[in-house]
Design a protein around this motif. Structure first.
Motif, PDB file in Angstrom:
ATOM      1  N   ASP A   1     -10.788  56.555  30.844  1.00  0.00           N
ATOM      2  CA  ASP A   1     -10.076  57.422  29.904  1.00  0.00           C
ATOM      3  C   ASP A   1      -8.586  57.362  30.214  1.00  0.00           C
ATOM      4  OD1 ASP A   1      -8.922  59.852  28.671  1.00  0.00           O
ATOM      5  OD2 ASP A   1     -11.006  60.368  28.260  1.00  0.00           O
ATOM      6  N   LEU A   2      -7.768  57.153  29.199  1.00  0.00           N
ATOM      7  CA  LEU A   2      -6.320  57.046  29.359  1.00  0.00           C
ATOM      8  C   LEU A   2      -5.679  58.373  29.801  1.00  0.00           C
ATOM      9  CD1 LEU A   2      -3.962  55.053  29.097  1.00  0.00           C
ATOM     10  CD2 LEU A   2      -3.773  55.723  26.694  1.00  0.00           C
ATOM     11  N   SER A   3      -6.320  59.498  29.441  1.00  0.00           N
ATOM     12  CA  SER A   3      -5.821  60.827  29.826  1.00  0.00           C
ATOM     13  C   SER A   3      -6.939  61.567  30.555  1.00  0.00           C
ATOM     14  CB  SER A   3      -5.397  61.610  28.581  1.00  0.00           C
ATOM     15  OG  SER A   3      -4.397  60.927  27.889  1.00  0.00           O
ATOM     16  N   PRO A   4      -7.191  61.190  31.798  1.00  0.00           N
ATOM     17  CA  PRO A   4      -8.377  61.696  32.493  1.00  0.00           C
ATOM     18  C   PRO A   4      -8.289  63.162  32.907  1.00  0.00           C
ATOM     19  CG  PRO A   4      -7.060  60.388  33.988  1.00  0.00           C
ATOM     20  CD  PRO A   4      -6.415  60.265  32.625  1.00  0.00           C
ATOM     21  N   VAL A   5      -9.434  63.810  32.919  1.00  0.00           N
ATOM     22  CA  VAL A   5      -9.569  65.156  33.470  1.00  0.00           C
ATOM     23  C   VAL A   5      -9.412  65.077  34.990  1.00  0.00           C
ATOM     24  CG1 VAL A   5     -11.216  67.047  33.859  1.00  0.00           C
ATOM     25  CG2 VAL A   5     -11.049  65.990  31.604  1.00  0.00           C
ATOM     26  N   THR A   6     -10.048  64.077  35.588  1.00  0.00           N
ATOM     27  CA  THR A   6      -9.958  63.811  37.023  1.00  0.00           C
ATOM     28  C   THR A   6      -9.907  62.299  37.212  1.00  0.00           C
ATOM     29  OG1 THR A   6     -12.373  63.795  37.251  1.00  0.00           O
ATOM     30  CG2 THR A   6     -11.260  65.886  37.712  1.00  0.00           C
ATOM     31  N   PRO A   7      -9.432  61.814  38.352  1.00  0.00           N
ATOM     32  CA  PRO A   7      -9.474  60.377  38.607  1.00  0.00           C
ATOM     33  C   PRO A   7     -10.923  59.868  38.558  1.00  0.00           C
ATOM     34  CG  PRO A   7      -8.034  61.469  40.185  1.00  0.00           C
ATOM     35  CD  PRO A   7      -8.756  62.552  39.425  1.00  0.00           C
ATOM     36  N   GLY A   8     -11.140  58.814  37.805  1.00  0.00           N
ATOM     37  CA  GLY A   8     -12.485  58.271  37.622  1.00  0.00           C
ATOM     38  C   GLY A   8     -13.099  58.631  36.277  1.00  0.00           C
ATOM     39  N   HIS A   9     -12.448  59.483  35.511  1.00  0.00           N
ATOM     40  CA  HIS A   9     -12.940  59.893  34.185  1.00  0.00           C
ATOM     41  C   HIS A   9     -13.082  58.654  33.303  1.00  0.00           C
ATOM     42  CE1 HIS A   9     -12.109  62.786  30.526  1.00  0.00           C
ATOM     43  NE2 HIS A   9     -13.067  61.911  30.251  1.00  0.00           N
ATOM     44  N   LEU A  10     -14.265  58.461  32.774  1.00  0.00           N
ATOM     45  CA  LEU A  10     -14.527  57.286  31.962  1.00  0.00           C
ATOM     46  C   LEU A  10     -15.245  57.675  30.678  1.00  0.00           C
ATOM     47  CD1 LEU A  10     -17.815  56.242  32.274  1.00  0.00           C
ATOM     48  CD2 LEU A  10     -16.988  56.176  34.631  1.00  0.00           C
ATOM     49  N   LEU A  11     -15.277  56.735  29.747  1.00  0.00           N
ATOM     50  CA  LEU A  11     -15.936  56.939  28.458  1.00  0.00           C
ATOM     51  C   LEU A  11     -16.972  55.849  28.247  1.00  0.00           C
ATOM     52  CD1 LEU A  11     -12.728  57.533  26.306  1.00  0.00           C
ATOM     53  CD2 LEU A  11     -14.206  59.267  27.318  1.00  0.00           C
ATOM     54  N   VAL A  12     -18.063  56.199  27.593  1.00  0.00           N
ATOM     55  CA  VAL A  12     -19.081  55.240  27.156  1.00  0.00           C
ATOM     56  C   VAL A  12     -19.166  55.357  25.641  1.00  0.00           C
ATOM     57  CG1 VAL A  12     -21.470  54.489  27.353  1.00  0.00           C
ATOM     58  CG2 VAL A  12     -20.322  55.491  29.348  1.00  0.00           C
ATOM     59  N   VAL A  13     -18.966  54.221  24.963  1.00  0.00           N
ATOM     60  CA  VAL A  13     -18.743  54.203  23.523  1.00  0.00           C
ATOM     61  C   VAL A  13     -19.581  53.105  22.870  1.00  0.00           C
ATOM     62  CG1 VAL A  13     -16.933  53.812  21.793  1.00  0.00           C
ATOM     63  CG2 VAL A  13     -16.363  54.940  23.935  1.00  0.00           C
ATOM     64  N   PRO A  14     -20.291  53.404  21.774  1.00  0.00           N
ATOM     65  CA  PRO A  14     -20.964  52.310  21.062  1.00  0.00           C
ATOM     66  C   PRO A  14     -19.936  51.413  20.372  1.00  0.00           C
ATOM     67  CG  PRO A  14     -21.231  54.365  19.858  1.00  0.00           C
ATOM     68  CD  PRO A  14     -20.514  54.701  21.130  1.00  0.00           C
ATOM     69  N   ARG A  15     -20.224  50.137  20.305  1.00  0.00           N
ATOM     70  CA  ARG A  15     -19.312  49.208  19.627  1.00  0.00           C
ATOM     71  C   ARG A  15     -19.228  49.497  18.130  1.00  0.00           C
ATOM     72  NH1 ARG A  15     -17.451  44.838  22.307  1.00  0.00           N
ATOM     73  NH2 ARG A  15     -18.396  44.387  24.310  1.00  0.00           N
ATOM     74  N   LYS A  16     -20.373  49.808  17.538  1.00  0.00           N
ATOM     75  CA  LYS A  16     -20.410  50.079  16.102  1.00  0.00           C
ATOM     76  C   LYS A  16     -19.829  51.471  15.844  1.00  0.00           C
ATOM     77  CE  LYS A  16     -23.492  50.290  12.155  1.00  0.00           C
ATOM     78  NZ  LYS A  16     -24.874  50.360  11.699  1.00  0.00           N
ATOM     79  N   HIS A  17     -18.909  51.555  14.889  1.00  0.00           N
ATOM     80  CA  HIS A  17     -18.256  52.832  14.601  1.00  0.00           C
ATOM     81  C   HIS A  17     -19.270  53.852  14.081  1.00  0.00           C
ATOM     82  CE1 HIS A  17     -14.775  55.358  13.853  1.00  0.00           C
ATOM     83  NE2 HIS A  17     -15.378  55.743  12.750  1.00  0.00           N
ATOM     84  N   ALA A  18     -19.239  55.003  14.701  1.00  0.00           N
ATOM     85  CA  ALA A  18     -20.047  56.150  14.298  1.00  0.00           C
ATOM     86  C   ALA A  18     -19.266  57.382  14.727  1.00  0.00           C
ATOM     87  CB  ALA A  18     -21.406  56.112  14.983  1.00  0.00           C
ATOM     88  N   VAL A  19     -19.166  58.358  13.867  1.00  0.00           N
ATOM     89  CA  VAL A  19     -18.335  59.524  14.150  1.00  0.00           C
ATOM     90  C   VAL A  19     -19.012  60.464  15.144  1.00  0.00           C
ATOM     91  CG1 VAL A  19     -17.201  61.544  13.157  1.00  0.00           C
ATOM     92  CG2 VAL A  19     -17.144  59.358  11.951  1.00  0.00           C
ATOM     93  N   GLY A  20     -20.259  60.817  14.895  1.00  0.00           N
ATOM     94  CA  GLY A  20     -20.957  61.776  15.745  1.00  0.00           C
ATOM     95  C   GLY A  20     -22.384  61.354  15.990  1.00  0.00           C
ATOM     96  N   PRO A  21     -23.136  62.159  16.732  1.00  0.00           N
ATOM     97  CA  PRO A  21     -24.524  61.823  17.061  1.00  0.00           C
ATOM     98  C   PRO A  21     -25.400  61.562  15.841  1.00  0.00           C
ATOM     99  CG  PRO A  21     -23.808  63.727  18.315  1.00  0.00           C
ATOM    100  CD  PRO A  21     -22.716  63.420  17.330  1.00  0.00           C
ATOM    101  N   GLU A  22     -25.137  62.262  14.756  1.00  0.00           N
ATOM    102  CA  GLU A  22     -25.920  62.059  13.535  1.00  0.00           C
ATOM    103  C   GLU A  22     -25.744  60.667  12.950  1.00  0.00           C
ATOM    104  OE1 GLU A  22     -26.683  64.942   9.983  1.00  0.00           O
ATOM    105  OE2 GLU A  22     -25.079  65.763  11.233  1.00  0.00           O
ATOM    106  N   ASP A  23     -24.645  60.019  13.298  1.00  0.00           N
ATOM    107  CA  ASP A  23     -24.296  58.723  12.727  1.00  0.00           C
ATOM    108  C   ASP A  23     -24.753  57.549  13.580  1.00  0.00           C
ATOM    109  OD1 ASP A  23     -22.799  60.051  10.621  1.00  0.00           O
ATOM    110  OD2 ASP A  23     -21.315  60.487  12.175  1.00  0.00           O
ATOM    111  N   VAL A  24     -25.373  57.831  14.719  1.00  0.00           N
ATOM    112  CA  VAL A  24     -25.803  56.786  15.652  1.00  0.00           C
ATOM    113  C   VAL A  24     -27.321  56.669  15.590  1.00  0.00           C
ATOM    114  CG1 VAL A  24     -25.834  56.090  18.077  1.00  0.00           C
ATOM    115  CG2 VAL A  24     -23.861  57.321  17.169  1.00  0.00           C
TER     116      VAL A  24
END
Length: 146
Positions: free
Chosen positions: A37-60
């Motif tokens: 994450d470019l603006s981390p809460v703490t050092p090591g903050h990371l994101l896991v993201v699907p490649r296919k665009h989806a806005v929210g859980p309903e869209d995945v």
């Protein structure tokens, strides 16, 4: 489906997944990418993201969602073993602006926690009457079938 405030070609996470924008990648496969994450809460903050665009859980789709959570699990284990300060881990999903979603592409935050890290969750926790909980459970069960 969730309202889409940005299109795929305007999405920073889509650009990261396509290697069009610089990111500190941790994991990538055909379905998901994991990056710092470019603006981390703490050092090591990371994101896991699907490649296919989806806005929210309903869209995945469920298969993609399960894979995102599986990679999240791997990343959480790696954080524990990384040598970074990590006495605990938070996994955070923001679905919608009111829930603090800032990038409207489904993603999980994974960040290490330690005493004094400055992150807090403040709420007015109150026990609810059983009849109210039962009514809410009825509404949710009815929506599962839809």
């Amino acid at each position: 489906m969730t309202d889409r405030p940005e299109t795929d070609d305007q999405c920073i996470f889509c650009a990261i997944a396509a290697h069009e924008v610089e990111a500190s990648l941790l994991h990538e496969d055909e379905t998901v990418v994991g990056f710092m994450d470019l603006s981390p809460v703490t050092p090591g903050h990371l994101l896991v993201v699907p490649r296919k665009h989806a806005v929210g859980p309903e869209d995945v789709d469920l298969e993609t969602s399960a894979h995102v959570w599986s990679v999240d699990h791997q990343m959480a284990k790696a954080l524990r073993r990384s040598g970074l300060q990590c006495d605990g881990i938070n996994v955070f999903l923001a679905d919608g602006e009111v829930a603090f979603q800032e990038v409207f592409h489904f993603h999980l935050h994974v960040f290490p926690r330690f005493s004094g890290d400055g992150f807090t969750i403040a709420a007015n926790w109150q026990e609810r009457e059983r009849s109210l909980l039962d009514g809410e459970a009825d509404a949710i069960r009815a929506a599962i079938a839809v």
